[in-house]
Design a protein around this motif. Structure first.
Motif, PDB file in Angstrom:
ATOM      1  N   TYR A  29      -7.450   0.712  -1.612  1.00 39.95           N
ATOM      2  CA  TYR A  29      -6.622   0.995  -2.783  1.00 39.95           C
ATOM      3  C   TYR A  29      -7.312   1.921  -3.783  1.00 39.95           C
ATOM      4  O   TYR A  29      -6.697   2.319  -4.777  1.00 39.95           O
ATOM      5  CB  TYR A  29      -6.240  -0.312  -3.490  1.00 39.95           C
ATOM      6  N   ALA A  49      -0.197   8.783   3.021  1.00 37.58           N
ATOM      7  CA  ALA A  49       0.232   7.456   2.575  1.00 37.58           C
ATOM      8  C   ALA A  49       0.568   6.565   3.769  1.00 37.58           C
ATOM      9  O   ALA A  49       0.167   5.395   3.822  1.00 37.58           O
ATOM     10  CB  ALA A  49       1.448   7.590   1.657  1.00 37.58           C
ATOM     11  N   TRP A  57       1.054   4.160  -2.931  1.00 43.60           N
ATOM     12  CA  TRP A  57       0.870   5.576  -2.616  1.00 43.60           C
ATOM     13  C   TRP A  57       2.084   6.407  -3.043  1.00 43.60           C
ATOM     14  O   TRP A  57       1.937   7.548  -3.496  1.00 43.60           O
ATOM     15  CB  TRP A  57       0.625   5.757  -1.120  1.00 43.60           C
ATOM     16  N   HIS A 107       0.826  -1.205   0.000  1.00 45.85           N
ATOM     17  CA  HIS A 107       0.000   0.000   0.000  1.00 45.85           C
ATOM     18  C   HIS A 107       0.861   1.257   0.000  1.00 45.85           C
ATOM     19  O   HIS A 107       0.568   2.228  -0.706  1.00 45.85           O
ATOM     20  CB  HIS A 107      -0.919  -0.011   1.226  1.00 45.85           C
ATOM     21  N   CYS A 142      -3.777   8.458  -9.102  1.00 49.87           N
ATOM     22  CA  CYS A 142      -2.724   8.129 -10.065  1.00 49.87           C
ATOM     23  C   CYS A 142      -3.247   8.231 -11.494  1.00 49.87           C
ATOM     24  O   CYS A 142      -2.599   8.824 -12.367  1.00 49.87           O
ATOM     25  CB  CYS A 142      -2.187   6.737  -9.772  1.00 49.87           C
ATOM     26  N   PRO A 155      -5.628   5.932  -4.032  1.00 53.93           N
ATOM     27  CA  PRO A 155      -4.398   6.088  -4.817  1.00 53.93           C
ATOM     28  C   PRO A 155      -4.584   5.731  -6.281  1.00 53.93           C
ATOM     29  O   PRO A 155      -3.957   6.345  -7.152  1.00 53.93           O
ATOM     30  CB  PRO A 155      -3.401   5.141  -4.142  1.00 53.93           C
ATOM     31  N   SER A 201      -1.638   3.338   4.810  1.00 58.00           N
ATOM     32  CA  SER A 201      -0.931   2.052   4.827  1.00 58.00           C
ATOM     33  C   SER A 201      -1.108   1.354   6.165  1.00 58.00           C
ATOM     34  O   SER A 201      -1.344   0.135   6.218  1.00 58.00           O
ATOM     35  CB  SER A 201       0.561   2.265   4.536  1.00 58.00           C
ATOM     36  N   MET A 249       0.385  14.376   1.232  1.00 59.77           N
ATOM     37  CA  MET A 249       0.158  13.087   0.581  1.00 59.77           C
ATOM     38  C   MET A 249       1.040  12.002   1.196  1.00 59.77           C
ATOM     39  O   MET A 249       0.596  10.859   1.381  1.00 59.77           O
ATOM     40  CB  MET A 249       0.432  13.199  -0.922  1.00 59.77           C
ATOM     41  N   THR A 277       1.842   6.996  -6.614  1.00 62.28           N
ATOM     42  CA  THR A 277       0.806   8.005  -6.833  1.00 62.28           C
ATOM     43  C   THR A 277       1.332   9.400  -6.537  1.00 62.28           C
ATOM     44  O   THR A 277       1.079  10.352  -7.295  1.00 62.28           O
ATOM     45  CB  THR A 277      -0.414   7.705  -5.949  1.00 62.28           C
ATOM     46  N   CYS A 278       2.076   9.536  -5.426  1.00 62.64           N
ATOM     47  CA  CYS A 278       2.677  10.839  -5.082  1.00 62.64           C
ATOM     48  C   CYS A 278       3.617  11.311  -6.183  1.00 62.64           C
ATOM     49  O   CYS A 278       3.644  12.508  -6.516  1.00 62.64           O
ATOM     50  CB  CYS A 278       3.442  10.730  -3.764  1.00 62.64           C
TER      51      CYS A 278
END
Length: 316
Positions: free
Chosen positions: A189, A137, A98, A94, A196, A192, A141, A133, A101-102
Motif C-alpha cells: 500500500y 493497479a 489505486w 487495493h 496520492c 499508492p 492488486s 497506472m 490514486t489514479c
C-alpha cells in the motif's frame, strides 16, 4: 453489553451499506448511461465509475463479513470463509485505493500548473500515464492478494498449535514470522499512498498559488473565479483527509488481531471503513458538475418541482 454492541454494529453496518450502495450506484449508473448515449467517456468519468463499482463490491464484502462475525464467529475463525473474504477484500481494497490514486494523479496533471520538465512531460502524456497506472493497479492488486498465501499458512499452523494447548518457543517464533509477513504485506500500500499524497499536495499548492495571483491582479477578492478555486481546494482537502482517514481505519481493522479488545477494535475499524466508502461517494457527486446536476434534477423530480425529462435550473 457485547450483545448490544453487536446489534448496534450490525445496524450501523446495514445503514452505511445502503447509503454507500445508493451513492456509488448512482455514480455508476449516471456515468455508464452517459457512456452508452455518447459512445465515449472521459478518463475521469471512467476512473470514477470503476471506483464506484469497486466500492460497491467492497461494501458487499464488508456487510457479509459483518454478518459472519456477528452470527458465525467460530466458522469465521476456524473455517475457510474468513480467508476467502480476506482475499477478495485485499484485492478489491487495493484496487480501490489505486483507482483513487489514479484519479488524484489525473486531476493533478490536468489542473495543476508547474514548469518542471518532468511534470510537463507527464502532463503531455497524461493518457499514457493513466493507462499504465491502471494496468499497474491491476498488477499490484493481484500481487497483494497472492502475497497472502504465506500469511494464511502460518495462521493455519498457529490455530492448530493453539488448539492443542502446546504453547512453546516454536509457537512464539511462528507468531513473530506471522507479524513480519503481515508488515511486509502492508508495504503493497506504500506506492499508492505516496502517489496520492504527492498528487493532492501538488494540486493544492498549484490552486493556492493561482488563487493568490488572481487576488493580486483583481480588485475584487471574492469574484466567481476565486470562489471556484476555493471550492476546488476544499473538495481536494476533503478527498485527502478522507483518504488518510480511510487508510488509518484499514490499518486498525487489519491489525485487530494484534490489538487489545480485538472484537471492538474490528467493529470500530470496519464501521469507519464503510463510512468512508459511503461518504466519499457523495463528495464525488458534489464535486462533479454532471453528477451534481443529475442528482439535483432527480431530487426535484422526487419532490415534484420538476417533471421527468424536463430541464432543471442547472441544465445547460
Amino acid at each position: 453489553m457485547l450483545g448490544l454492541a453487536k446489534s448496534v454494529f450490525l445496524f450501523l453496518s446495514g445503514t452505511l451499506f445502503i447509503l454507500g450502495m445508493l451513492g456509488n450506484g448512482f455514480i455508476a449508473v449516471v456515468n455508464v448511461r452517459s457512456w452508452f448515449k455518447s459512445k465515449r467517456i472521459s478518463w475521469s468519468d471512467f476512473i470514477i465509475s470503476a471506483l464506484a463499482l469497486s466500492r460497491i463490491v467492497l461494501l458487499s464484502i464488508l456487510l457479509a463479513d459483518s454478518v459472519i462475525v456477528v452470527f458465525f464467529v467460530i466458522v469465521y475463525i476456524y473455517g475457510s470463509s474468513g480467508d476467502i473474504i480476506h482475499v477478495f477484500w485485499t484485492f478489491t481494497n487495493h484496487l480501490s485505493i489505486w483507482l483513487a490514486t489514479c484519479l488524484g494523479v489525473l486531476y493533478c496533471l490536468k489542473i495543476a500548473s508547474f514548469s518542471h520538465p518532468t511534470f510537463l512531460w507527464l502532463k503531455w502524456r497524461v493518457s499514457r500515464v493513466v493507462v499504465w497506472m491502471l494496468l499497474g493497479a491491476l498488477l499490484f492488486s493481484c500481487g497483494s492478494a497472492v502475497s497472502l498465501s504465506p500469511q494464511f499458512q502460518i495462521y493455519f499452523l498457529l490455530r492448530e498449535t493453539v488448539g492443542t494447548g502446546n504453547v512453546t518457543e516454536h509457537l512464539r517464533k511462528q507468531m513473530g514470522e506471522y507479524q513480519q509477513i503481515y508488515v511486509l504485506n502492508l508495504l503493497w500500500y506504500t506506492p499508492p499512498l505516496i502517489l496520492c499524497l504527492a498528487s493532492y499536495i501538488l494540486l493544492i499548492l498549484s490552486l493556492g498559488r493561482h488563487m493568490q495571483q488572481m487576488r493580486q491582479s483583481r480588485s475584487s477578492p471574492s469574484d466567481a473565479s476565486t470562489e471556484a478555486h476555493r471550492r476546488a481546494i476544499r473538495i481536494i482537502l476533503s478527498f485527502l483527509f478522507l483518504f488518510l482517514f480511510y487508510f488509518l481505519a484499514f490499518l486498525v481493522t487489519s491489525s485487530s488481531n494484534f490489538l487489545p479488545s480485538r472484537e471492538m477494535t474490528k467493529f470500530i475499524g470496519q464501521l469507519t471503513t464503510m463510512l468512508y466508502l459511503a461518504g466519499h461517494s457523495f463528495i464525488l457527486i458534489l464535486g462533479n458538475n454532471k453528477l451534481k446536476q443529475t442528482f439535483v434534477e432527480l431530487l426535484c423530480c422526487e419532490c415534484g418541482h420538476l417533471k421527468p425529462g424536463s430541464k432543471g435550473p442547472l441544465a445547460p
